[in-house]
Write a protein that holds these residues in place. Structure first.
Motif, PDB file in Angstrom:
ATOM      1  N   GLY A 146       0.167   4.514   2.465  1.00  0.00           N
ATOM      2  CA  GLY A 146      -0.658   3.771   3.418  1.00  0.00           C
ATOM      3  C   GLY A 146      -0.863   4.429   4.760  1.00  0.00           C
ATOM      4  N   LEU A 195      -0.663   4.874  11.850  1.00  0.00           N
ATOM      5  CA  LEU A 195      -0.526   3.414  11.858  1.00  0.00           C
ATOM      6  C   LEU A 195       0.210   2.894  13.087  1.00  0.00           C
ATOM      7  CD1 LEU A 195       0.312   2.857   8.084  1.00  0.00           C
ATOM      8  CD2 LEU A 195      -1.864   2.440   9.240  1.00  0.00           C
ATOM      9  N   VAL A 252       1.072  -6.958   4.973  1.00  0.00           N
ATOM     10  CA  VAL A 252       0.946  -5.612   4.419  1.00  0.00           C
ATOM     11  C   VAL A 252       2.247  -4.844   4.601  1.00  0.00           C
ATOM     12  CG1 VAL A 252      -0.313  -3.429   4.526  1.00  0.00           C
ATOM     13  CG2 VAL A 252      -1.531  -5.579   4.944  1.00  0.00           C
ATOM     14  N   THR A 253       2.716  -4.284   3.493  1.00  0.00           N
ATOM     15  CA  THR A 253       3.847  -3.366   3.521  1.00  0.00           C
ATOM     16  C   THR A 253       3.328  -2.001   3.108  1.00  0.00           C
ATOM     17  OG1 THR A 253       5.431  -5.085   2.959  1.00  0.00           O
ATOM     18  CG2 THR A 253       6.110  -2.797   2.551  1.00  0.00           C
ATOM     19  N   VAL A 254       3.641  -0.997   3.895  1.00  0.00           N
ATOM     20  CA  VAL A 254       3.260   0.380   3.588  1.00  0.00           C
ATOM     21  C   VAL A 254       4.508   1.143   3.189  1.00  0.00           C
ATOM     22  CG1 VAL A 254       2.500   2.567   4.632  1.00  0.00           C
ATOM     23  CG2 VAL A 254       1.199   0.461   5.030  1.00  0.00           C
ATOM     24  N   VAL A 265       6.638  -1.244   7.472  1.00  0.00           N
ATOM     25  CA  VAL A 265       6.491   0.110   6.945  1.00  0.00           C
ATOM     26  C   VAL A 265       7.849   0.607   6.489  1.00  0.00           C
ATOM     27  CG1 VAL A 265       6.712   1.203   9.216  1.00  0.00           C
ATOM     28  CG2 VAL A 265       5.527   2.409   7.382  1.00  0.00           C
ATOM     29  N   VAL A 289       0.861  -1.180   0.000  1.00  0.00           N
ATOM     30  CA  VAL A 289       0.000   0.000   0.000  1.00  0.00           C
ATOM     31  C   VAL A 289       0.894   1.225   0.000  1.00  0.00           C
ATOM     32  CG1 VAL A 289      -1.879   1.236   1.147  1.00  0.00           C
ATOM     33  CG2 VAL A 289      -1.744  -1.263   1.329  1.00  0.00           C
ATOM     34  N   THR A 290       0.909   1.949  -1.125  1.00  0.00           N
ATOM     35  CA  THR A 290       1.686   3.186  -1.163  1.00  0.00           C
ATOM     36  C   THR A 290       0.816   4.299  -0.587  1.00  0.00           C
ATOM     37  OG1 THR A 290       1.001   3.876  -3.391  1.00  0.00           O
ATOM     38  CG2 THR A 290       2.912   2.392  -3.222  1.00  0.00           C
ATOM     39  N   VAL A 310      -5.443  -0.401   6.026  1.00  0.00           N
ATOM     40  CA  VAL A 310      -4.345  -1.275   6.442  1.00  0.00           C
ATOM     41  C   VAL A 310      -4.711  -2.147   7.649  1.00  0.00           C
ATOM     42  CG1 VAL A 310      -1.998  -1.289   7.408  1.00  0.00           C
ATOM     43  CG2 VAL A 310      -2.503   0.038   5.336  1.00  0.00           C
ATOM     44  N   GLY A 365      -5.481   4.828   3.703  1.00  0.00           N
ATOM     45  CA  GLY A 365      -4.615   3.738   4.141  1.00  0.00           C
ATOM     46  C   GLY A 365      -4.730   3.439   5.617  1.00  0.00           C
ATOM     47  N   SER A 366      -4.856   4.491   6.426  1.00  0.00           N
ATOM     48  CA  SER A 366      -4.939   4.280   7.879  1.00  0.00           C
ATOM     49  C   SER A 366      -6.213   3.541   8.278  1.00  0.00           C
ATOM     50  CB  SER A 366      -4.831   5.608   8.622  1.00  0.00           C
ATOM     51  OG  SER A 366      -5.946   6.429   8.353  1.00  0.00           O
ATOM     52  N   ASP A 400       5.407   5.056   2.586  1.00  0.00           N
ATOM     53  CA  ASP A 400       4.870   6.400   2.781  1.00  0.00           C
ATOM     54  C   ASP A 400       6.031   7.350   3.066  1.00  0.00           C
ATOM     55  OD1 ASP A 400       1.701   7.282   3.662  1.00  0.00           O
ATOM     56  OD2 ASP A 400       3.306   8.728   3.994  1.00  0.00           O
TER      57      ASP A 400
END
Length: 152
Positions: free
Chosen positions: A10, A42, A29-31, A53, A7-8, A19, A15-16, A33
């Motif tokens: 995120g 997050l 999940v990888t964010v 992240v 999730v770019t 996610v 995203g918040s 940001d």
């Protein structure tokens, strides 16, 4: 086997919300940001074993390419949002909202899925009686939506 989702953007508003639900559904999940607004949205999921992240810029190929290789699904939420901000920084709006998506698509494999959320403003309608589908013509009404629409 769980799905690995990138999730770019995120840590932003969408995203918040998204996610934590993706993590609760059992996904990895990888964010990515840049934390432009120093948000801590997050923090409550940082302990989750399936969460990671990365602080970085979606426009940097050496950052996005390796993250994409690991992902089954990509959800591109990174964007400069709102007409005032986009008008203030049209170059940033274009490079983040359009060029970064084009960069991501160049690294996309046939087995990966991209989920591209959008709002009615991409379709240029605010009429409560005019419902849009994926076949509706795009008539973006802001610079941000025009740059996002070009990516589709």
């Amino acid at each position: 086997m769980s799905t690995h989702i990138l999730v770019t953007g995120g840590a932003g508003y969408l995203g918040s919300i998204m996610v934590p639900d993706l993590l609760n559904a059992g996904h990895k999940v990888t964010v990515l940001d840049n934390f432009l607004y120093r948000q801590a949205s997050l923090n409550h999921v940082c302990h989750h074993p399936n969460f990671s992240v990365i602080r970085g810029d979606i426009r940097v190929e050496s950052t996005i390419a390796p993250l994409m290789k690991k992902a089954d699904v990509i959800i591109p939420l990174a964007a400069l949002v709102g007409a005032p901000l986009c008008n203030l920084d049209p170059v940033g709006a274009t490079t983040v909202n359009h060029d970064a998506i084009a960069l991501m698509l160049r690294h996309l494999s046939k087995s990966q899925i991209v989920l591209m959320p959008t709002t009615n403003s991409a379709y240029g309608t605010g009429d409560q009686n005019n419902f849009c589908t994926e076949e509706s013509p795009l008539r973006p009404c802001t610079q941000r939506k025009r740059s996002k629409s070009k990516s589709r």
